[in-house]
Motif scaffolding. Structure first.
Motif, mmCIF file in Angstrom:
data_model
loop_
_atom_site.group_PDB
_atom_site.id
_atom_site.type_symbol
_atom_site.label_atom_id
_atom_site.label_comp_id
_atom_site.label_asym_id
_atom_site.label_seq_id
_atom_site.Cartn_x
_atom_site.Cartn_y
_atom_site.Cartn_z
ATOM 1 N N LEU A 1 0.893 -1.218 -0.126
ATOM 2 C CA LEU A 1 0.035 -0.033 -0.053
ATOM 3 C C LEU A 1 0.836 1.098 -0.048
ATOM 4 O O LEU A 1 0.669 2.304 0.664
ATOM 5 C CB LEU A 1 -0.965 0.051 1.172
ATOM 6 C CG LEU A 1 -1.956 -1.240 1.518
ATOM 7 C CD1 LEU A 1 -2.706 -1.313 2.655
ATOM 8 C CD2 LEU A 1 -2.518 -1.721 0.382
ATOM 9 N N SER B 1 -5.352 -1.134 7.562
ATOM 10 C CA SER B 1 -5.168 0.041 7.159
ATOM 11 C C SER B 1 -5.530 1.360 8.133
ATOM 12 O O SER B 1 -5.088 2.332 8.344
ATOM 13 C CB SER B 1 -5.382 0.682 5.606
ATOM 14 O OG SER B 1 -4.673 -0.266 4.756
ATOM 15 N N VAL C 1 -7.034 -2.431 -3.530
ATOM 16 C CA VAL C 1 -6.121 -3.109 -2.885
ATOM 17 C C VAL C 1 -5.968 -4.714 -3.476
ATOM 18 O O VAL C 1 -6.923 -5.362 -3.378
ATOM 19 C CB VAL C 1 -6.185 -3.294 -1.376
ATOM 20 C CG1 VAL C 1 -5.418 -4.192 -0.565
ATOM 21 C CG2 VAL C 1 -6.470 -2.021 -0.525
ATOM 22 N N ALA D 1 -3.831 0.801 -4.810
ATOM 23 C CA ALA D 1 -3.291 1.304 -3.460
ATOM 24 C C ALA D 1 -1.757 0.953 -3.462
ATOM 25 O O ALA D 1 -1.138 1.611 -2.376
ATOM 26 C CB ALA D 1 -3.859 0.631 -2.391
ATOM 27 N N ARG E 1 3.467 -3.673 -6.279
ATOM 28 C CA ARG E 1 3.485 -2.681 -4.850
ATOM 29 C C ARG E 1 4.764 -3.142 -4.173
ATOM 30 O O ARG E 1 5.484 -4.240 -4.195
ATOM 31 C CB ARG E 1 2.318 -3.174 -3.877
ATOM 32 C CG ARG E 1 0.964 -2.896 -4.882
ATOM 33 C CD ARG E 1 -0.027 -3.676 -4.435
ATOM 34 N NE ARG E 1 -0.344 -3.733 -2.799
ATOM 35 C CZ ARG E 1 -0.514 -4.706 -2.286
ATOM 36 N NH1 ARG E 1 -0.764 -6.020 -2.709
ATOM 37 N NH2 ARG E 1 -0.968 -4.674 -1.076
#
Length: 520
Positions: free
Chosen positions: A243, A285, A397, A497, A512
């Protein structure tokens, strides 16, 4: 104009107009009484009689505070009021929480009769209460809402407190700090705000770092809130894998949360909607944001809000959102929002009304409540919730790629086993965990932690850890069609994300990197 000044203006107008019954709704009796005293103290009312009744002191003269009669009962006070309102013109009697005034009862009917007597002689009855008045009383007059101090009034309270402490307490706060303190304390009663400030000043010094503590102190004042569940944050809640893009975005929003917006047309950030694959860090989160921003975290529990009676669910949601405004600044976590705000086909209309109420609050609220809402089934949400301007942003996500999984494995291996994994083992586990969500990796390494706990660190072998990964069947394999559908939706309709790049595994979307909020 502050809310207090507006309430004083309204009360002054009602008394001048000789309204026979005036209701002042406020949870702060002392502040409401001060309001009445200020209005009654006007020079043009110097010859007009004012009396006030409280349970503790009985009936007294409002200006001199001298007792009127020895009998302190409500019955005696109402008998006195009936006699004065019958014989004297322009007399006013104030009752402070005399009884439950929200329902039809002998007391409310008696007060209604007093108001009719006052109307004949241009007098008035003032009721100070923290509950709505019975409709039979409302029809007889006007009402004033005295809400807790807003930011402007709270700033004046803070400044007055600081002036009182000059010479006895060392004050390191700047004007900007005082503004932040006022923003933090919005929603609490004026007396509580002074108590909070006095508690901090008791050390003999008001330090700049004390400003951040105010959110924690204020949080204790709201320890039992209807519809809101207080979430206690642990030491590891600031850590989360992946993220990176979301984290950068949150960093900018945090700066806005702390900024002074009074001279702008901007409002505090409203929040973020996280959609995507289950188990990839959406719920974590919310905890990470609260931990990093050092704000209290509340969970909006729709299961506790839904009621069996007509209008009950909507009233509970309204109360919960109102309480969230009062606890600001805070983080409001709404987990799996689709379960609470789907219901568009509900024949009762409750779901549609709750959606409308929630959207209105998102659009209009100016409090510093940052919403972190998560969703697994985005198709069940009403389209109007996804419109730009509701939430500040919509993030997707996805499943972690190779680099993410390596960092997540390292994080959980150190948390549950106590040491970093050897590079050779890390590479092997990264390959074995293709298609795993973060929760799958955590579950596998928890087994390793149980082994260490029960049999000691020497009993944990490479083969044992590898076997736990081999035996773990992730959701991407048990429900591949469902996961593929979620990912196809997210790639086209939401911001990734994680850091955008080349997928590290056949099942991954965008590349990511793994971060730990709070390190930067």
């Amino acid at each position: 104009m502050s809310d207090y000044e507006e309430a004083r203006r309204d009360l002054d107008s009602y008394i001048a107009a000789r309204v026979p019954l005036i209701g002042i709704r406020s949870a702060e009796q002392t502040r409401a009484v001060r309001l009445v005293r200020e209005v009654a103290g006007s020079t043009r009312r110097a010859n007009l009689p004012f009396w006030i009744y409280t349970r503790a002191t009985g009936l007294r003269d409002l200006r001199t505070n001298s007792p009127v009669q020895e009998d302190r009962s409500l019955v005696a006070a109402m008998e006195f009021a009936a006699g004065q309102l019958t014989r004297r013109a322009h007399a006013t009697v104030i009752f402070v929480e005399p009884d439950d005034l929200s329902a039809d009862s002998p007391v409310t009917r008696h007060i209604a009769e007093l108001a009719r007597l006052a109307d004949d002689q241009s007098g008035g009855v003032v009721l100070i209460t923290d509950t709505p008045l019975w409709s039979g009383l409302q029809r007889l007059g006007m009402s004033v809402a005295l809400d807790p101090p807003n930011a402007a009034e709270m700033y004046d309270i803070v400044v007055d407190f600081l002036k009182d402490q000059e010479g006895s307490v060392t004050i390191d706060w700047t004007e900007a700090d005082a503004r932040r303190v006022a923003d933090f304390l919005v929603g609490v009663p004026a007396g509580t705000a002074v108590n909070v400030l006095a508690t901090i000043a008791a050390s003999g010094r008001l330090r700049r770092e004390d400003v951040g503590r105010l959110a924690e102190i204020k949080d204790k004042h709201f320890s039992d809130l209807a519809g809101l569940e207080r979430i206690t944050l642990g030491a590891s809640d600031h850590q989360i894998g992946g993220l990176a893009t979301l984290r950068q975005w949150l960093h900018r929003r945090h700066q806005v949360m702390l900024a002074d917006l009074r001279s702008t047309e901007l409002r505090p950030p409203r929040g973020v909607l996280l959609v995507g694959v289950p188990g990839c860090g959406k719920s974590l989160s919310a905890k990470a944001v609260a931990a990093q921003w050092r704000l209290p975290l509340y969970r909006l529990d729709f299961a506790a809000i839904l009621g069996m009676y007509v209008g009950q669910s909507e009233a509970r949601l309204r109360e919960a959102l109102s309480m969230a405004d009062r606890t600001a600044p805070c983080v409001l976590w709404i987990d799996e929002i689709e379960k609470g705000l789907a219901g568009q086909q509900d024949s009762t209309g409750v779901g549609r009304r709750m959606v409308g109420q929630f959207l209105f609050w998102l659009q209009e609220s100016r409090s510093r409540v940052f919403v972190v809402a998560t969703c697994n089934d985005i198709r069940s949400l009403p389209p109007e919730l996804l419109r730009k301007g509701r939430f500040d942003e919509l993030f997707f996500v996805d499943l972690p790629d190779d680099a993410d999984r390596a960092e997540i494995i390292r994080l959980y291996h150190k948390r549950y086993v106590g040491v970093e994994p050897p590079q050779e083992l890390l590479d092997r586990l990264t390959a074995l965990s293709e298609g795993f969500a973060g929760s799958d990796i955590e579950a596998a390494l928890k087994e390793a932690g149980f082994q260490v706990l029960l049999h000691g660190a020497a009993s944990l072998t490479t083969e044992f850890i590898v076997d736990t990964f081999v035996d773990t069947i992730p959701l991407s394999r048990t429900h591949p069609e469902e996961i593929a559908e979620i990912r196809a939706w997210g790639r086209d309709r939401a911001i990734p994300a994680g850091a955008i790049g080349t997928a590290g595994s056949p099942s991954a979307g965008g590349r990511r990197r793994v971060i730990v909020p709070g390190d930067a």
